[in-house]
Design an enzyme around this catalytic site. Structure first.
Site, short mmCIF file in Angstrom:
data_model
loop_
_atom_site.label_atom_id
_atom_site.label_comp_id
_atom_site.label_asym_id
_atom_site.label_seq_id
_atom_site.Cartn_x
_atom_site.Cartn_y
_atom_site.Cartn_z
N SER A 88 4.74 2.75 7.85
CA SER A 88 4.38 1.57 7.06
C SER A 88 5.54 1.08 6.22
CB SER A 88 3.18 1.88 6.16
OG SER A 88 2.03 2.13 6.92
N HIS A 116 0.82 -1.22 0.00
CA HIS A 116 0.00 0.00 0.00
C HIS A 116 0.85 1.27 0.00
CE1 HIS A 116 0.42 -0.08 4.53
NE2 HIS A 116 0.44 1.23 4.35
N ASP A 125 0.10 -7.57 1.59
CA ASP A 125 0.54 -6.18 1.73
C ASP A 125 2.07 -6.07 1.77
OD1 ASP A 125 0.22 -3.45 1.86
OD2 ASP A 125 0.03 -3.40 4.05
#
Length: 462
Positions: free
Chosen positions: A273, A168, A198
Site C-alpha cells: 500500500s 491508511h 486515501d
C-alpha cells in the site's frame, strides 16, 4: 615282498602294485626303501592304500571353483559393461555450460518517450521508492496501552524529501520512519492526508533525493503492462511484481468509501500500500492501494487496485502547500442513501437516490434551495443512487465549481444549480445520517423530520 605283478616306478621311487587281474591299481602310496640290514638285503614295506577322495569334497571343490569362475566372469562383464555404457552415453550425460556473457542492465533516464524493459524500469525507479514503518498506541480489552506496528510503501516526489503514500498507511500513527533503497532511515512527519482519496504526504529532512516521474493514468489501456514496486509483508522490501491493467476505471467501495481505481492483476500484498504503480516508460501512473483476497466467502486471486494518479495529483500538491485539501467540494448537507423500505414507509415514489435530511445554514445546499425530503437523483449527467455515488461524483469537482442537481420533490423532478463550498477540515466528508427506521440515530432536526412525514405535507396527514 614283491610279486610278479609288481612294477618298479622310478619316478615315484617305489613299486606300482597291480591287482590280481593284472590291472593297475591307483589306490596306493609309493613304498619307501628300507635301509639294508647287516646281511646287505633290502626289504620293502607293503604300500599303504591312499584314502579315497570324498564325493562331497570333490563336489564342493567344483562348486567353489565354479562360483569363483562366475564371480570373476561377472566382474569382468560388469566392468566391461560399465565401460561400454560410459562410452555409449558420454554425449548424453555431459553438462552443457553456457558461454554467454551476462547482460548488464543499463541505467536509463525516465524521459516519457523511451520504452524500457522491466529490469530497466526497476533500475531507473527503485531509488525513488521507500519503505514506511509506523507505530501506534492503542488500548486493549483491559484498558491497557498496547504498542502496535505496521508497514507500507511510498515514493519520493520532490528532491527535498516530500513522499507520497496512502492515508491508511499512516492513519493513527504516533511515529513514522522512512527507509530509502540505500538503507538510510529517516523519521518522517505527516504533512497531511485525505481519507476520501486515501492519499497522504510525508516529509523527511533530506536533500538531493531521486524523484519519480509522474505519468498520466488517463493514457492507460486495458492490457498495458504495469509494474508495482514496494514493500510486501513489511519485510520483502523493494520487491517488484509485474502484470497488466485489467480495468482502467473500476468503481469499488473500501470500508464505505467509493473509489475509482485502476484494476491490475500483478501481485499486491499487505505492505504494498502506498507504493508506485509504474508503466514501461518508468512513469508513476497510480498509487497501489488495495487488494481483494476474498469476496462473498470466495477466495480470489489477481485483483489488485491502484488510485489513478490523475485523480490525486492536485490533491497531493494541495497537501504539500497547505497541509490539507483546501478546495475539496462540499455541499453542506446532511443526507443518507434512499432505500426501498424508506420509500414504502414514507410514501415516496423513488427508491434510489440521496435523501436530504437537513442543510447547513448559509451553506451550498441551502443556497441551492435543497430542503428536508428532497431526493437527489442526478449530479449533472451522473445518476446518483446512493451516498457512495454522490461522494464519487463530487471527487471530479472542487470548491467553487457549479453543478446541476436533479431532485425528486413532492411527486415531481426539478433541477437546481449548486455551487460547491470548500469542505471544512473538521467535517471530513458529507454527513451521512443513518435511517431512523433502522433503529439508529435520528437526524439532529428530528422534529422537522417528524413534522415533514407526519404533518401532512407528503400524504401522511391526508
Amino acid at each position: 615282498m614283491t610279486n610278479e605283478h609288481d612294477e618298479f616306478d622310478s619316478r615315484e621311487n617305489g613299486y606300482r602294485y597291480t591287482r590280481e587281474d593284472g590291472l593297475p591299481r591307483d589306490d596306493y602310496r609309493p613304498a619307501y626303501r628300507d635301509q639294508p640290514d647287516e646281511t646287505g638285503s633290502v626289504y620293502y614295506t607293503a604300500p599303504v592304500p591312499a584314502p579315497k577322495k570324498s564325493l562331497f569334497r570333490r563336489g564342493w571343490a567344483k562348486v567353489t571353483a565354479a562360483a569363483l569362475a562366475v564371480a570373476v566372469l561377472a566382474g569382468a562383464c560388469g566392468y566391461g559393461g560399465a565401460a561400454l555404457f560410459r562410452s555409449a552415453h558420454t554425449d548424453h550425460t555431459t553438462v552443457t555450460q553456457s558461454t554467454r556473457d551476462a547482460v548488464e542492465v543499463s541505467l536509463k533516464k525516465v524521459d516519457g518517450s523511451t520504452v524500457m524493459t522491466p529490469s530497466e524500469v526497476y533500475a531507473a525507479t527503485v531509488n525513488s521508492v521507500v519503505s514506511i514503518n509506523t507505530s501506534a498506541t492503542t488500548t486493549n480489552a483491559f484498558g491497557q496501552p498496547v504498542e502496535t506496528a505496521s508497514a507500507g510503501s511510498g515514493f519520493v516526489i520532490t528532491t527535498d524529501g516530500y513522499i507520497v503514500t496512502n492515508q491508511h498507511v499512516v492513519s493513527g500513527a504516533t511515529a513514522v520512519n522512512v527507509t530509502l533503497y540505500n538503507g538510510q532511515t529517516y523519521p518522517a512527519t505527516v504533512v497531511g492526508g485525505d481519507s476520501d482519496y486515501d492519499v497522504a504526504v510525508l516529509k523527511i529532512e533530506a536533500d538531493g533525493l531521486q524523484t519519480v516521474t509522474l505519468g498520466s493514468s488517463a493514457e492507460l489501456n486495458v492490457g498495458d503492462t504495469i509494474l508495482a514496486i514496494g514493500n510486501p509483508l513489511g519485510e520483502l522490501t523493494f520487491s517488484m511484481s509485474k502484470g497488466i491493467v485489467s480495468c482502467c476505471d473500476r468503481a469499488i467501495n473500501v470500508d464505505g468509501t467509493p473509489f475509482n481505481m485502476i484494476q491490475v492483476d500483478c501481485s499486491i500484498n499487505p505492505g504494498n500500500s502506498g507504493g508506485a504503480l509504474v508503466n514501461l516508460y518508468g512513469e508513476v501512473v497510480g498509487i497501489v492501494s488495495a487488494k481483494y483476497s476474498s469476496y462473498s466467502s470466495t477466495t480470489v486471486e489477481g485483483l489488485g487496485f491502484a488510485i489513478p494518479i490523475d485523480d490525486v495529483q492536485t490533491i497531493i500538491t494541495d497537501i504539500m502547500e497547505n497541509g490539507q485539501v483546501t478546495d475539496k467540494a462540499y455541499m453542506a448537507i446532511t443526507a443518507g442513501t434512499m432505500t426501498e423500505s424508506m420509500a414504502a414507509q414514507y410514501r415516496i415514489d423513488v427508491t434510489k437516490g440521496v435523501f436530504v435530511f437537513s442543510t447547513v445554514e448559509g451553506g451550498a445546499g441551502e443556497k441551492a434551495g435543497l430542503k428536508l425530503g428532497d431526493v437527489i437523483t442526478k449530479l449533472n449527467d451522473t445518476d446518483i443512487t446512493s451516498m457512495e455515488d454522490l461522494a464519487a461524483a463530487k471527487k471530479n469537482f472542487k470548491a467553487g465549481d457549479t453543478v446541476t442537481l436533479t431532485v425528486y420533490r413532492e411527486g415531481e423532478y426539478i433541477t437546481t444549480e449548486l455551487t460547491f463550498d470548500a469542505q471544512p477540515q473538521t467535517t471530513g466528508t458529507e454527513q451521512q445520517t443513518p435511517q431512523p427506521n433502522q433503529g439508529q440515530q435520528a437526524p439532529d432536526n428530528w422534529e422537522d423530520f417528524y413534522n415533514y412525514f407526519f404533518g401532512g405535507r407528503n400524504g401522511w396527514g391526508n
